[in-house]
Every structure is written in structure tokens, then in C-alpha cells.
Design a protein around this motif. Sequence first.
Motif, short mmCIF file in Angstrom:
data_model
loop_
_atom_site.label_atom_id
_atom_site.label_comp_id
_atom_site.label_asym_id
_atom_site.label_seq_id
_atom_site.Cartn_x
_atom_site.Cartn_y
_atom_site.Cartn_z
N ASP A 117 9.78 4.58 -2.40
CA ASP A 117 9.54 5.88 -1.80
C ASP A 117 8.26 5.83 -0.98
N ARG A 118 7.82 6.94 -0.48
CA ARG A 118 6.68 6.95 0.42
C ARG A 118 5.37 6.52 -0.25
N SER A 119 5.31 6.61 -1.57
CA SER A 119 4.11 6.19 -2.30
C SER A 119 4.13 4.70 -2.61
N GLY A 120 5.25 4.04 -2.35
CA GLY A 120 5.38 2.63 -2.66
C GLY A 120 6.04 2.35 -4.00
N GLU A 121 6.34 3.40 -4.75
CA GLU A 121 6.99 3.22 -6.05
C GLU A 121 8.43 2.78 -5.85
N VAL A 122 8.87 1.81 -6.66
CA VAL A 122 10.27 1.36 -6.61
C VAL A 122 11.13 2.41 -7.31
N VAL A 138 16.24 1.56 4.09
CA VAL A 138 16.35 2.75 3.24
C VAL A 138 14.97 3.24 2.83
N SER A 139 14.09 2.30 2.46
CA SER A 139 12.72 2.68 2.08
C SER A 139 12.03 3.41 3.22
N GLY A 140 12.24 2.93 4.44
CA GLY A 140 11.65 3.61 5.60
C GLY A 140 12.14 5.03 5.74
N LYS A 141 13.39 5.28 5.43
CA LYS A 141 13.93 6.63 5.49
C LYS A 141 13.30 7.54 4.43
#
Length: 201
Positions: free
Chosen positions: A142-147, A179-182
Motif C-alpha cells: 500500500d502507500r505506506s509500503g506495508e505488504v 498494483v502497488s502503484g495503484k
Amino acid sequence: MKAFVIGSSAVRARRLDRVALPSMRALAEDTRLPVNLGVRDGQSAIYIEQFETGGTMRLLLRLGRQLPLHATAIGKVLVAWLWDDALAQAIGDGPLASFTVHTTTDRDIFLADLDAVRANGWATDDQEYEEGLFCVAAPIRDRSGEVVAGLSVSSLASRVGDEAIRELARHVTAAASEVSGKLGWQSANSGLDFELDQFID
């Protein structure tokens, strides 16, 4: 389980499977293999979405089925970046269950495997959960870097060699990064270096 919503603020307003589906479709078309989207639920991984093309490979794992974290590629990427206390809670105190002769049941070996996952940015499952099945997975952040999820492709182990693993890893990590970028994640790395020696004998 299709309506499962990750508890991250980055994705509360949107269902993760809906965000990921276009990338899953493209990944399936590129590899001609089934694609899986999974999340962690306590001490298990759960598939919340799948996408298959018209290829000959078919998956029999139903959505919502609980899968072991230590014996699946998706499970490994879901726990590899956890802090020590959270990781210990996720994999539990008891012995690691064996599903095939290839399953890693030694806790120290499994933790060393997670070191390799973090170093490479992707994980494999070489018949560790099901005989004859090979999977490659990469994390979705997610935007925080958490998987918050894992994305994987599945193939017959007999069809996967060193070069095929390299190509699958590139496809899967690219799709997972998309997907992470989204979800708002911006990686500091423009590319990934793949060290296959840690996964291939």
C-alpha cells in the motif's frame, strides 16, 4: 471472501481484487498461466481472486481456502516483511506442517528462505504444498509500503526451468508493482536484481 477488504486505509474505499484484476488479466495473458491474488488471515493465506486464460493449466484451489504461509509462495511474501514479533505470531509456535516431501519444516531454514525472499523481492513454492505444482509470488504494497497482498502465477513443476523461473519472476514482480502503484506505493528501486542461486539447486 471476494468481498474481503484489507484493513489498510489506502484500500478501504476500493476492493483490492477490483484494483488488481486488470493487472492479473494482463499477467495471465502474458504467461498463459493461472494468476492468484491472496491476503493473510492470521496464520493462513487466503486466495481472494483468481484469473485464468484458455491455457491448459487449471487450478483446483477455491477462493477463500486457507493455505499455509510457510509452504506457499504467496504465504512467504505475505510474512517476509513482518517484524520479528508479528512473524512469530503468524507462523505460530508449533512445528511447521509437512504437506509434501519438499515442504520446509525446519523453522531456521524457513527463516533463511525469507531472507532470500526479501533480498530478491519474490518467492517460490517448488512443490512444497502440492506435488507437481510450482508457484512464483511477489508482494503488493500500500502507500505506506506495508505488504497487504501477494500476487502469484502457478505452473506445472515439470515445465519450469531456470530461465522460466527468471521470466516468471519478472512478469509477476512487474504486475505486483503495477498494483502497488495503484494503491499509492512508490518504490525507491527502478528495477530488481534476481539472485536465483538461493532458490534453484
